[in-house]
Design a protein around this motif. Structure first.
Motif, mmCIF file in Angstrom:
data_model
loop_
_atom_site.group_PDB
_atom_site.id
_atom_site.type_symbol
_atom_site.label_atom_id
_atom_site.label_comp_id
_atom_site.label_asym_id
_atom_site.label_seq_id
_atom_site.Cartn_x
_atom_site.Cartn_y
_atom_site.Cartn_z
ATOM 1 N N PRO A 177 15.720 79.881 78.446
ATOM 2 C CA PRO A 177 16.915 80.293 78.745
ATOM 3 C C PRO A 177 17.258 80.601 79.971
ATOM 4 O O PRO A 177 17.068 81.653 80.643
ATOM 5 C CB PRO A 177 16.890 81.808 77.981
ATOM 6 C CG PRO A 177 15.304 81.985 78.252
ATOM 7 C CD PRO A 177 14.741 80.736 78.165
ATOM 8 N N HIS A 198 20.604 87.434 76.861
ATOM 9 C CA HIS A 198 21.724 86.872 76.248
ATOM 10 C C HIS A 198 23.055 87.174 76.980
ATOM 11 O O HIS A 198 23.338 88.793 76.729
ATOM 12 C CB HIS A 198 21.818 86.769 74.668
ATOM 13 C CG HIS A 198 20.580 86.263 74.079
ATOM 14 N ND1 HIS A 198 20.278 84.998 73.642
ATOM 15 C CD2 HIS A 198 19.345 86.863 73.669
ATOM 16 C CE1 HIS A 198 19.354 84.816 73.221
ATOM 17 N NE2 HIS A 198 18.663 85.718 73.072
ATOM 18 N N VAL A 252 15.659 76.365 70.253
ATOM 19 C CA VAL A 252 16.676 76.946 70.268
ATOM 20 C C VAL A 252 17.538 76.486 71.561
ATOM 21 O O VAL A 252 18.863 76.509 71.754
ATOM 22 C CB VAL A 252 16.677 78.469 69.981
ATOM 23 C CG1 VAL A 252 17.922 79.122 70.488
ATOM 24 C CG2 VAL A 252 16.206 78.701 68.590
ATOM 25 N N PHE A 253 16.565 76.478 72.732
ATOM 26 C CA PHE A 253 17.293 76.429 74.049
ATOM 27 C C PHE A 253 16.838 74.794 74.433
ATOM 28 O O PHE A 253 16.868 74.456 75.703
ATOM 29 C CB PHE A 253 16.413 77.323 75.091
ATOM 30 C CG PHE A 253 16.515 78.863 74.725
ATOM 31 C CD1 PHE A 253 17.865 79.421 74.661
ATOM 32 C CD2 PHE A 253 15.641 79.556 74.235
ATOM 33 C CE1 PHE A 253 18.027 80.625 74.276
ATOM 34 C CE2 PHE A 253 15.584 80.794 74.051
ATOM 35 C CZ PHE A 253 17.002 81.464 73.991
ATOM 36 N N GLN A 293 22.391 76.899 67.102
ATOM 37 C CA GLN A 293 21.348 77.712 67.477
ATOM 38 C C GLN A 293 20.703 78.467 66.387
ATOM 39 O O GLN A 293 19.453 78.516 66.073
ATOM 40 C CB GLN A 293 21.357 78.288 68.799
ATOM 41 C CG GLN A 293 21.535 77.628 69.882
ATOM 42 C CD GLN A 293 21.904 78.242 71.124
ATOM 43 O OE1 GLN A 293 22.867 79.186 71.384
ATOM 44 N NE2 GLN A 293 21.047 78.023 72.256
ATOM 45 N N THR A 303 25.355 81.490 79.182
ATOM 46 C CA THR A 303 25.073 82.158 78.065
ATOM 47 C C THR A 303 23.822 83.066 77.921
ATOM 48 O O THR A 303 23.614 83.958 77.252
ATOM 49 C CB THR A 303 25.093 81.119 76.717
ATOM 50 O OG1 THR A 303 24.072 80.295 77.133
ATOM 51 C CG2 THR A 303 26.336 80.392 76.578
ATOM 52 N N THR A 304 22.940 82.634 78.806
ATOM 53 C CA THR A 304 21.530 83.486 78.802
ATOM 54 C C THR A 304 21.355 83.790 80.437
ATOM 55 O O THR A 304 22.154 83.214 81.371
ATOM 56 C CB THR A 304 20.376 82.436 78.523
ATOM 57 O OG1 THR A 304 20.597 81.035 79.111
ATOM 58 C CG2 THR A 304 20.481 82.363 76.892
ATOM 59 N N LEU A 312 24.366 83.469 70.372
ATOM 60 C CA LEU A 312 23.812 82.006 70.100
ATOM 61 C C LEU A 312 24.786 81.276 69.249
ATOM 62 O O LEU A 312 25.615 81.991 68.966
ATOM 63 C CB LEU A 312 22.548 82.208 69.138
ATOM 64 C CG LEU A 312 21.252 82.726 70.065
ATOM 65 C CD1 LEU A 312 20.133 82.834 69.066
ATOM 66 C CD2 LEU A 312 20.549 81.862 71.144
ATOM 67 N N THR A 313 24.856 79.995 69.381
ATOM 68 C CA THR A 313 25.785 79.241 68.603
ATOM 69 C C THR A 313 25.391 79.197 67.276
ATOM 70 O O THR A 313 24.129 79.380 66.933
ATOM 71 C CB THR A 313 26.029 77.846 69.290
ATOM 72 O OG1 THR A 313 24.666 77.224 69.006
ATOM 73 C CG2 THR A 313 26.343 77.766 70.617
#
Length: 511
Positions: free
Chosen positions: A448, A359, A440-441, A367, A453-454, A363-364
């Motif tokens: 990711p 990361h 999540v992704f 997420q 962001t990743t 994470l938002t």
């Protein structure tokens, strides 16, 4: 292969003639050896070979090559995927007897056998020299795979990756004429040997040959002992904090996780008291009664523990959560062992699946809410969680191609994990983990990606789903997720040092 240095620091040179032990089906030890850490996969070769030294590895490998047998190698057995047993091998070399830790030439640096475990190495380095390396928290992991994949641990924000301290690697290789030889590649080498050394700083195990021994000598700015390794601190500040699920709702869970990321965004640089703070945050499924935070800091730098305390206090700021804490100030080895993740309990003998992500940013909230919903749904697992690990600091001092470990601008590394006992639950468990991860992704194709962001995945937490276009819908190939722009050099090294593709598995470097 030109300029080869053969057997320069082979282990156990005085025992060259001693033949490796062979373990066959029917031996009481065969059943134990046939299961690595992940009992989802079984390893059933014609024989396990237990070499006592590097030359035992060479002789066993030579015999397998002469017989045209499929052969693989294992150090600690902690690979989460079936890289050793599939495709089925006729011969498995188990290196756990290559567990020496010795001073290097001229008492400079240390030589460590590929079969030594993290726990063995930590104890020996400290007890003999007062030294430390940034090894992982799982004490039973073998050095052979740990180092080849880059390796990180609770000291990495202070000291970088394990591979950042690597000075040489000894490898048994096979050339295009099927000739087996023992090669030493050093950090100072150029050309083909330089490529082979570099490939062992994050290129992953089982790709280029069988690593039998490593030599470590640390970068000058991190050296603090006579043997040119970092000095272990006199004491650690350690805390284990639990957060009962009964105190949590979705809003407070989101806040807790966001503040974990926020602290790491604010404290990315090395050389500060905060850089000695390392945390592992287990976001357990609510079939477990609590989340657990494990955090430590160097008491020689964070003298009063204020950096650690500020981190812990900041996680629950603005919430009604009250963590339940235990720990304190402990001497180095005691604190390290207190914080280790030993092989015991519910994960022993279990089947498991895992995934990973680097990361660059937090994470938002959306997420994290997805994570919350998956951790609070019905799910019968013996151990299911998202694990967040501190990153950054000294790790990010190096450039992305300086070593094969390309991820050098991340703030957190995550591991996504589930374990279970009943083979009938395989689909249920794997599907739960896939749904969590891919949800999540979702905006980046379920993985990711290398993006804002990743930064992809960790090769020491391999996941063959990344090769499946039904699971990895990002358009980025699996090798970019793990190796970024470094893959082309790894392929070149593969073609040079393993031209017959003797060393291969489900996610090996493709020539």
């Amino acid at each position: 292969m030109s300029g080869i240095a053969v057997g320069e620091y082979g282990s156990g040179l005085d025992a060259v003639s001693e033949k490796p032990e062979k373990i066959l089906p029917g031996d009481a030890r065969y059943g134990e050896l046939s299961h690595s850490d992940n009992h989802r996969f079984e390893v059933t070769p014609d024989a396990f070979i237990l070499p006592l030294n590097s030359y035992g590895v060479v002789s066993a490998l030579r015999e397998a090559i002469d017989d045209r047998s499929e052969v693989a190698c294992r150090s600690g057995g902690h690979c989460g995927q079936d890289f050793v047993g599939s495709p089925r091998r006729n011969t498995i070399l188990d290196l756990h007897r290559l567990n020496f830790v010795a001073a290097g030439a001229g008492n400079s640096g240390v030589r460590i056998g590929a079969g030594a475990t993290v726990g063995e190495v930590q104890k020996e380095l400290f007890r003999r020299w007062g030294a430390a390396l940034p090894l992982g928290a799982c004490s039973a992991v073998g050095m052979g795979g740990l180092v080849a994949g880059g390796g990180y641990g609770p000291l990495s924000r202070q000291l970088g990756l394990v591979a950042d301290h690597l000075n040489a690697v000894e490898v048994a290789v096979v050339d295009s004429s099927r000739h087996v030889q023992l090669v030493t590649a050093r950090a100072s080498d150029d050309g083909e040997l330089g490529d082979l050394f570099w490939a062992h700083t994050g290129g992953g195990g089982g790709n280029f040959g069988f690593a039998t021994a490593y030599e470590f000598r640390s970068p000058k700015h991190l050296t603090g002992t006579d043997i040119e390794l970092p000095r272990a601190c006199t004491a650690l500040n350690v805390q284990k904090v639990i957060y009962p699920w009964t105190m949590l709702n979705e809003d407070s869970f989101v806040s807790l996780v966001q503040q974990f990321f926020a602290w790491h965004e604010q404290h990315q640089v090395g050389g500060t008291p905060e850089a000695s703070v390392f945390a592992t945050f287990f976001l357990h499924h609510n079939s477990s009664p609590f989340l657990q935070l494990m955090v430590q800091s160097d008491a020689d730098i964070d003298v009063d523990g204020s950096a650690l305390a500020a981190f812990v206090d900041g996680l629950t700021a603005g919430t009604a959560i009250n963590g339940i804490s235990r720990g304190g100030r402990m001497t180095w080895l005691t604190g390290t062992r207190y914080m280790s993740q030993a092989d015991c309990g519910d994960v022993m003998g279990a089947r498991s699946a895992s995934k990973s992500a680097y990361h660059r940013k937090a994470l938002t909230d959306t997420q994290i809410s997805v994570v919350y919903r998956h951790l609070t749904n019905q799910h019968p697992g013996t151990a299911s969680y998202l694990m967040l690990n501190s990153y950054g600091g000294e790790i990010n001092r190096r450039g992305s191609s300086e070593t094969a470990s390309t991820q050098r601008d991340s703030i957190v590394k995550s591991s996504w994990f589930t374990a279970w006992s009943d083979p009938a639950d395989d689909y249920l468990q794997v599907d739960w983990l896939r749904d969590l991860y891919e949800s999540v992704f979702a905006s980046t194709g379920g993985v990711p990606i290398f993006g804002d962001t990743t930064a992809g995945c960790y090769i020491n937490y391999p996941d063959i789903d990344m090769r499946d276009p039904a699971r990895n819908r990002s358009g980025q190939p699996w090798h970019r997720l793990y190796y970024g722009e470094n893959y082309a050099r790894l392929q070149r090294t593969k073609r040079t040092w393993d031209p017959l593709n003797i060393f291969h598995h489900k996610m090996s470097i493709e020539p």
